[in-house]
Design a protein around this motif. Structure first.
Motif, PDB file in Angstrom:
ATOM      1  N   ARG A 111       0.827  -1.210   0.000  1.00  0.00           N
ATOM      2  CA  ARG A 111       0.000   0.000   0.000  1.00  0.00           C
ATOM      3  C   ARG A 111       0.856   1.252   0.000  1.00  0.00           C
ATOM      4  NH1 ARG A 111      -2.361   3.583   3.971  1.00  0.00           N
ATOM      5  NH2 ARG A 111      -4.370   4.372   3.204  1.00  0.00           N
ATOM      6  N   THR A 112       1.875   1.292   0.850  1.00  0.00           N
ATOM      7  CA  THR A 112       2.675   2.514   0.964  1.00  0.00           C
ATOM      8  C   THR A 112       3.471   2.788  -0.310  1.00  0.00           C
ATOM      9  OG1 THR A 112       4.492   1.289   2.014  1.00  0.00           O
ATOM     10  CG2 THR A 112       2.832   2.271   3.463  1.00  0.00           C
ATOM     11  N   VAL A 113       3.958   1.718  -0.955  1.00  0.00           N
ATOM     12  CA  VAL A 113       4.687   1.911  -2.213  1.00  0.00           C
ATOM     13  C   VAL A 113       3.737   2.430  -3.291  1.00  0.00           C
ATOM     14  CG1 VAL A 113       5.896   0.732  -4.086  1.00  0.00           C
ATOM     15  CG2 VAL A 113       6.493   0.234  -1.707  1.00  0.00           C
ATOM     16  N   ALA A 114       2.555   1.827  -3.390  1.00  0.00           N
ATOM     17  CA  ALA A 114       1.589   2.266  -4.404  1.00  0.00           C
ATOM     18  C   ALA A 114       1.138   3.697  -4.149  1.00  0.00           C
ATOM     19  CB  ALA A 114       0.390   1.323  -4.414  1.00  0.00           C
ATOM     20  N   LEU A 115       0.947   4.080  -2.892  1.00  0.00           N
ATOM     21  CA  LEU A 115       0.548   5.448  -2.574  1.00  0.00           C
ATOM     22  C   LEU A 115       1.643   6.445  -2.930  1.00  0.00           C
ATOM     23  CD1 LEU A 115      -1.343   5.170   0.842  1.00  0.00           C
ATOM     24  CD2 LEU A 115      -2.255   6.016  -1.332  1.00  0.00           C
ATOM     25  N   THR A 116       2.900   6.088  -2.674  1.00  0.00           N
ATOM     26  CA  THR A 116       4.004   6.986  -3.024  1.00  0.00           C
ATOM     27  C   THR A 116       4.045   7.238  -4.524  1.00  0.00           C
ATOM     28  OG1 THR A 116       5.271   6.129  -1.143  1.00  0.00           O
ATOM     29  CG2 THR A 116       6.480   7.354  -2.813  1.00  0.00           C
ATOM     30  N   VAL A 117       3.901   6.187  -5.304  1.00  0.00           N
ATOM     31  CA  VAL A 117       3.870   6.338  -6.764  1.00  0.00           C
ATOM     32  C   VAL A 117       2.651   7.155  -7.181  1.00  0.00           C
ATOM     33  CG1 VAL A 117       3.691   5.092  -8.953  1.00  0.00           C
ATOM     34  CG2 VAL A 117       5.180   4.223  -7.139  1.00  0.00           C
ATOM     35  N   TRP A 118       1.512   6.889  -6.560  1.00  0.00           N
ATOM     36  CA  TRP A 118       0.281   7.605  -6.909  1.00  0.00           C
ATOM     37  C   TRP A 118       0.428   9.103  -6.643  1.00  0.00           C
ATOM     38  CZ3 TRP A 118      -3.366  10.298  -3.883  1.00  0.00           C
ATOM     39  CH2 TRP A 118      -4.574  10.597  -4.522  1.00  0.00           C
ATOM     40  N   LEU A 119       1.056   9.466  -5.526  1.00  0.00           N
ATOM     41  CA  LEU A 119       1.262  10.885  -5.227  1.00  0.00           C
ATOM     42  C   LEU A 119       2.127  11.552  -6.293  1.00  0.00           C
ATOM     43  CD1 LEU A 119       1.834  10.697  -1.363  1.00  0.00           C
ATOM     44  CD2 LEU A 119      -0.097  11.798  -2.515  1.00  0.00           C
ATOM     45  N   VAL A 158       8.596   6.026   2.476  1.00  0.00           N
ATOM     46  CA  VAL A 158       9.410   6.569   1.392  1.00  0.00           C
ATOM     47  C   VAL A 158      10.645   5.705   1.181  1.00  0.00           C
ATOM     48  CG1 VAL A 158      10.859   8.506   0.715  1.00  0.00           C
ATOM     49  CG2 VAL A 158       8.566   8.924   1.610  1.00  0.00           C
ATOM     50  N   ASP A 159      11.284   5.296   2.282  1.00  0.00           N
ATOM     51  CA  ASP A 159      12.471   4.440   2.167  1.00  0.00           C
ATOM     52  C   ASP A 159      12.133   3.122   1.473  1.00  0.00           C
ATOM     53  OD1 ASP A 159      13.902   6.393   3.453  1.00  0.00           O
ATOM     54  OD2 ASP A 159      13.815   5.432   5.427  1.00  0.00           O
ATOM     55  N   GLU A 160      10.967   2.579   1.788  1.00  0.00           N
ATOM     56  CA  GLU A 160      10.549   1.327   1.171  1.00  0.00           C
ATOM     57  C   GLU A 160      10.335   1.501  -0.325  1.00  0.00           C
ATOM     58  OE1 GLU A 160       9.476  -2.576   0.576  1.00  0.00           O
ATOM     59  OE2 GLU A 160      10.300  -1.684   2.408  1.00  0.00           O
ATOM     60  N   ALA A 161       9.703   2.615  -0.721  1.00  0.00           N
ATOM     61  CA  ALA A 161       9.463   2.865  -2.148  1.00  0.00           C
ATOM     62  C   ALA A 161      10.769   3.046  -2.902  1.00  0.00           C
ATOM     63  CB  ALA A 161       8.574   4.087  -2.315  1.00  0.00           C
ATOM     64  N   VAL A 162      11.743   3.718  -2.275  1.00  0.00           N
ATOM     65  CA  VAL A 162      13.046   3.901  -2.917  1.00  0.00           C
ATOM     66  C   VAL A 162      13.775   2.565  -3.023  1.00  0.00           C
ATOM     67  CG1 VAL A 162      15.296   5.009  -2.702  1.00  0.00           C
ATOM     68  CG2 VAL A 162      13.227   6.309  -2.195  1.00  0.00           C
ATOM     69  N   SER A 163      13.742   1.764  -1.939  1.00  0.00           N
ATOM     70  CA  SER A 163      14.417   0.463  -1.954  1.00  0.00           C
ATOM     71  C   SER A 163      13.818  -0.471  -2.998  1.00  0.00           C
ATOM     72  CB  SER A 163      14.331  -0.180  -0.570  1.00  0.00           C
ATOM     73  OG  SER A 163      14.955   0.627   0.407  1.00  0.00           O
ATOM     74  N   ALA A 164      12.489  -0.373  -3.181  1.00  0.00           N
ATOM     75  CA  ALA A 164      11.823  -1.227  -4.165  1.00  0.00           C
ATOM     76  C   ALA A 164      12.054  -0.760  -5.588  1.00  0.00           C
ATOM     77  CB  ALA A 164      10.323  -1.273  -3.870  1.00  0.00           C
ATOM     78  N   GLY A 165      12.672   0.406  -5.782  1.00  0.00           N
ATOM     79  CA  GLY A 165      12.911   0.930  -7.121  1.00  0.00           C
ATOM     80  C   GLY A 165      11.700   1.566  -7.755  1.00  0.00           C
ATOM     81  N   ALA A 166      10.630   1.768  -6.972  1.00  0.00           N
ATOM     82  CA  ALA A 166       9.422   2.376  -7.526  1.00  0.00           C
ATOM     83  C   ALA A 166       9.603   3.863  -7.769  1.00  0.00           C
ATOM     84  CB  ALA A 166       8.237   2.136  -6.593  1.00  0.00           C
ATOM     85  N   VAL A 167      10.427   4.517  -6.955  1.00  0.00           N
ATOM     86  CA  VAL A 167      10.708   5.944  -7.122  1.00  0.00           C
ATOM     87  C   VAL A 167      12.210   6.151  -7.008  1.00  0.00           C
ATOM     88  CG1 VAL A 167       8.468   6.615  -6.184  1.00  0.00           C
ATOM     89  CG2 VAL A 167      10.433   6.496  -4.665  1.00  0.00           C
ATOM     90  N   LEU A 168      12.668   7.283  -7.520  1.00  0.00           N
ATOM     91  CA  LEU A 168      14.083   7.641  -7.470  1.00  0.00           C
ATOM     92  C   LEU A 168      14.263   8.853  -6.575  1.00  0.00           C
ATOM     93  CD1 LEU A 168      14.968   7.339 -11.276  1.00  0.00           C
ATOM     94  CD2 LEU A 168      15.141   5.579  -9.506  1.00  0.00           C
ATOM     95  N   VAL A 169      15.430   8.957  -5.968  1.00  0.00           N
ATOM     96  CA  VAL A 169      15.732  10.080  -5.087  1.00  0.00           C
ATOM     97  C   VAL A 169      16.851  10.904  -5.707  1.00  0.00           C
ATOM     98  CG1 VAL A 169      17.354   8.699  -3.708  1.00  0.00           C
ATOM     99  CG2 VAL A 169      16.329  10.763  -2.733  1.00  0.00           C
ATOM    100  N   PHE A 170      16.725  12.242  -5.631  1.00  0.00           N
ATOM    101  CA  PHE A 170      17.694  13.151  -6.246  1.00  0.00           C
ATOM    102  C   PHE A 170      18.037  14.256  -5.258  1.00  0.00           C
ATOM    103  CE2 PHE A 170      14.613  11.733  -9.404  1.00  0.00           C
ATOM    104  CZ  PHE A 170      15.421  11.061 -10.298  1.00  0.00           C
TER     105      PHE A 170
END
Length: 737
Positions: free
Chosen positions: A246-254, A287-299
């Motif tokens: 859920r948290t990964v999908a929500l991060t991508v959705w945002l 956020v850390d989980e979404a970055v670790s899963a490769g769903a989002v990138l950090v800059f």
């Protein structure tokens, strides 16, 4: 509000076994691979000497030598020994006999697929597998390259690969849609979403939803609370607000939602705040989980050295504070937009560095374009003549020059003698413009892009990557208009980066309309004299009256007083919904101007429509006819087919548009509708864009009191968060800058 695209994502098809494994050097087929007619024969002939060579070539001599030991081994033991000369003559006779035999075979009928070897045999087997239904055509692109038999030519650098615009994706398979429909029913979701889910998630959509129900958020229009209810129905008590899926999908959705508002990235604090608003217990861990899963990138962009040293010299911040709070914000973004911005920055840098400077006579814009590979040009509607004149002058110099615009209406208005004008979409799709060379680059020496503020970052990246080395690029537009409907602010970032010449036009827009719009751009809503009724204000008290007066203006008042017929009058309003949005206005205008039952998917012959062939692009036209394939539209001088499966998702009635849809086009008369509930959606760029669509006459249906003046004076457009500017500065900024 973004128009529905109706596009489908390509299905992920597993490569066929015979193509994935059988393309290696070994001739034996994979045991599980489906056998096609002729496959066994092709495998048997894969090692036949010279079967793929032309007779008489030098490649045959080593093969003759290689077979001599085998011939010697097969001779009887009591065979007399041959001298060297006799052996050489025998070898030559055998070689000539084989050559003659191959000539005879080539002159006779050749069975399909016979006598092929190596890659040719593998490719033919793969083609037959596709034709027989055992494999998908996408396997040609998904399979790994076979091991080369000889050193392959060196591949061109990635930066020179400039592919054409991607083809429209295929519709999902009926079996996939049916499986998705079952899962949606099980989870209590509307079955009508099945086609969209299958298009977005691909062939394994049903299994993906069962494993991770929150993937439903990838479908446009689905909200988190709806995905949560769907997940509870499928998973029961096993799911919770802190579920990693859920948290990964929500991060991508945002981040996808932010892209609809023009952002290519968001500050990490804004993402955490958004997660908190959706009841995520630990936003930082999410956020850390979404970055670790490769769903989002950090800059985190590096701070310019000059600014950092200046702060150090002044000593305004302790070192500990600087360490705790980075000077530049940490951003989160999706890979597609990150790659687009980086590719665009690299492509622009390539153009700047590969152009050969030349001294061109003429205007300031012509001189700058001759000396530089990238030039920015700003100005109002009247200034569009300057870059068009530049293209004409370049054609006179023998250069391949082209003008590209955002909308088809802008193409017709900009057309000039000796200058080719196309839309950006048609140029990228290959429907118009020059051809491409062997590397996929457009055959151009100069490209002038009008309406440059309407370029989103993905379109701009595709366009600039398609230009060859040494090509000149001129981006022209009015920086006061609404920005691109997609993610990014390419023109604004380029202006702010100061990495290339910027030429500001001095041509004012003429007449009362030009005076009004110019004042709005400066933040002033002026009283303008309009002796020819160029500007008319129609006050209204409520939305119902606004709709009534709009219909009256389009159908009666403007044709009678101004001489502009209804088909040349465009209504512009703030949004699609609301009591006086595009839906309400189009319903009222259709009832008055072209009443009918909506026989063809809600449309009748003669209806004005707005078609969105791609997100952010709107084509306006009139319904000509309908048949089994779909609706046929008249768009300017061209006919366009809207496939029947896309009528519902990508077509709207078009008597009334939003300002975003109308950007890049102009009409003889425009009626701008401002009902009371639209006050919150007004800004200076919106008013500037809407009022600037009129060529001869502007009527303003005014029901927002002082909100209009406040929007013009104070209502600047929200800033978009992007990464293009620092990327450009890092690649192109000179030391003195």
């Amino acid at each position: 509000m973004t128009e529905p695209s109706g596009e489908t994502a390509p299905e992920a098809v597993e490569p066929a076994e015979d193509l994935r494994d059988g393309a290696a050097e070994a001739a034996a087929p994979e045991p599980d691979a489906p056998e096609e007619p002729g496959t066994a024969e092709e495998s048997a002939t894969a090692g036949e000497p010279g079967s793929a060579e032309e007779p008489g070539t030098a490649a045959e001599e080593p093969r003759a030598d290689a077979e001599q030991p085998r011939a010697d081994a097969e001779k009887p033991a009591d065979a007399p020994e041959l001298s060297d000369a006799q052996a050489e003559l025998a070898a030559q006779r055998e070689l000539r006999a084989r050559i003659e035999a191959r000539k005879a075979e080539k002159e006779g009928p050749l069975a399909s697929g016979a006598k092929l070897s190596g890659t040719a045999a593998d490719l033919l087997a793969a083609v037959r597998a596709v034709e027989g239904g055992a494999a998908s055509g996408t396997a040609f692109y998904e399979a790994p390259e076979p091991a080369p038999r000889r050193p392959a030519p060196e591949a061109a650098p990635a930066v020179t690969a400039r592919p054409a615009a991607p083809l429209p994706a295929a519709a999902p398979a009926p079996g996939t849609t049916a499986a998705v429909r079952e899962v949606l029913t099980k989870g209590g979701a509307p079955e009508a979403l099945a086609g969209q889910v299958a298009a977005v998630l691909g062939e394994g959509a049903a299994a993906a939803l069962l494993d991770d129900p929150w993937q439903l958020l990838a479908v446009p229009g689905v909200r988190p609370e709806q995905a949560d209810g769907f997940a509870r129905a499928l998973l029961g008590p096993a799911c919770g607000p802190d579920d990693a899926r859920r948290t990964v999908a929500l991060t991508v959705w945002l981040l996808e939602r932010a892209a609809l508002q023009g952002h290519t990235a968001l500050e990490v604090g804004a993402v955490r705040a958004g997660l908190t608003g959706h009841a995520v217990p630990d936003p930082e861990a999410a956020v850390d989980e979404a970055v670790s899963a490769g769903a989002v990138l950090v800059f985190q962009e590096e701070e310019p050295a000059g600014e950092a040293s200046e702060e150090d010299d002044e000593g305004t911040e302790p070192a500990a504070a600087v360490a705790e709070e980075p000077a530049t914000p940490v951003l989160l973004g999706l890979e597609r937009y990150a790659l687009a911005e980086e590719s665009l920055a690299d492509a622009l840098s390539r153009l700047v560095r590969t152009v050969t400077a030349a001294e061109w006579d003429g205007s300031e814009l012509e001189r700058a374009s001759g000396a530089h590979g990238l030039v920015l040009h700003t100005g109002g509607e009247a200034s569009r003549a300057e870059p068009v004149a530049l293209a004409a002058a370049a054609r006179a110099r023998g250069l391949r020059a082209l003008v590209a615009v955002h909308a088809d209406g802008g193409r017709r208005a900009t057309a000039a003698d000796g200058v080719d004008v196309v839309t950006v979409a048609d140029l990228l799709s290959g429907a118009a413009g020059p051809g491409r060379d062997e590397e996929g680059a457009l055959a151009l020496d100069l490209l002038v892009v009008l309406d440059a503020p309407q370029l989103d970052v993905e379109t701009a990246a595709t366009l600039v990557e398609s230009l060859p080395d040494g090509c000149r690029l001129v981006l022209s537009g009015d920086p006061e208009v609404l920005g691109a409907p997609g993610a990014g602010q390419v023109f604004g970032d380029l202006l702010a980066a100061r990495v290339c010449p910027r030429i500001a036009s001095r041509l004012p827009d003429p007449g009362p309309l030009g005076e009004l719009v110019s004042g709005i751009g400066a933040g002033e809503l002026n009283q303008v004299e309009a002796p020819g009724k160029e500007i008319v204000i129609v006050p209204v008290r409520d939305a119902g009256e606004a709709v009534h007066r709009t219909v009256q203006l389009v159908a009666d008042s403007v044709p009678r007083a101004i001489g502009v017929p209804p088909e040349q009058t465009q209504v512009v309003t703030v949004g699609h919904g609301g009591s006086a949005g595009t839906r309400a206005l189009n319903a009222a205008l259709k009832q008055r101007l072209n009443p009918g039952p909506g026989r063809f998917g809600g449309y009748d012959i003669g209806d004005r429509v707005a078609y969105a062939p791609a997100p952010g692009r709107t084509v306006t036209g009139t319904v000509l006819s309908a048949d089994a394939e779909g609706l046929r539209l008249r768009c300017g001088d061209e006919e366009l087919l809207v496939p029947k499966e896309r009528v519902e998702s990508a077509l709207r009635h078009g008597w009334a548009l939003t300002a975003h849809q109308a950007a890049g086009a102009r009409w003889p008369a425009v009626v701008v509708v401002l009902p009371g509930d639209a006050a919150g959606g007004l800004s200076r760029p919106w008013v500037y864009t809407a009022f600037g669509r009129a060529e001869r006459h502007l009527s303003v249906v005014h029901g927002v009191d002082q909100a209009l003046a406040r929007a013009v004076a104070e209502g600047t457009a929200p800033e978009r968060t992007t990464r293009l500017r620092p990327l450009l500065e890092g690649l192109l900024a000179t030391p003195e800058e």
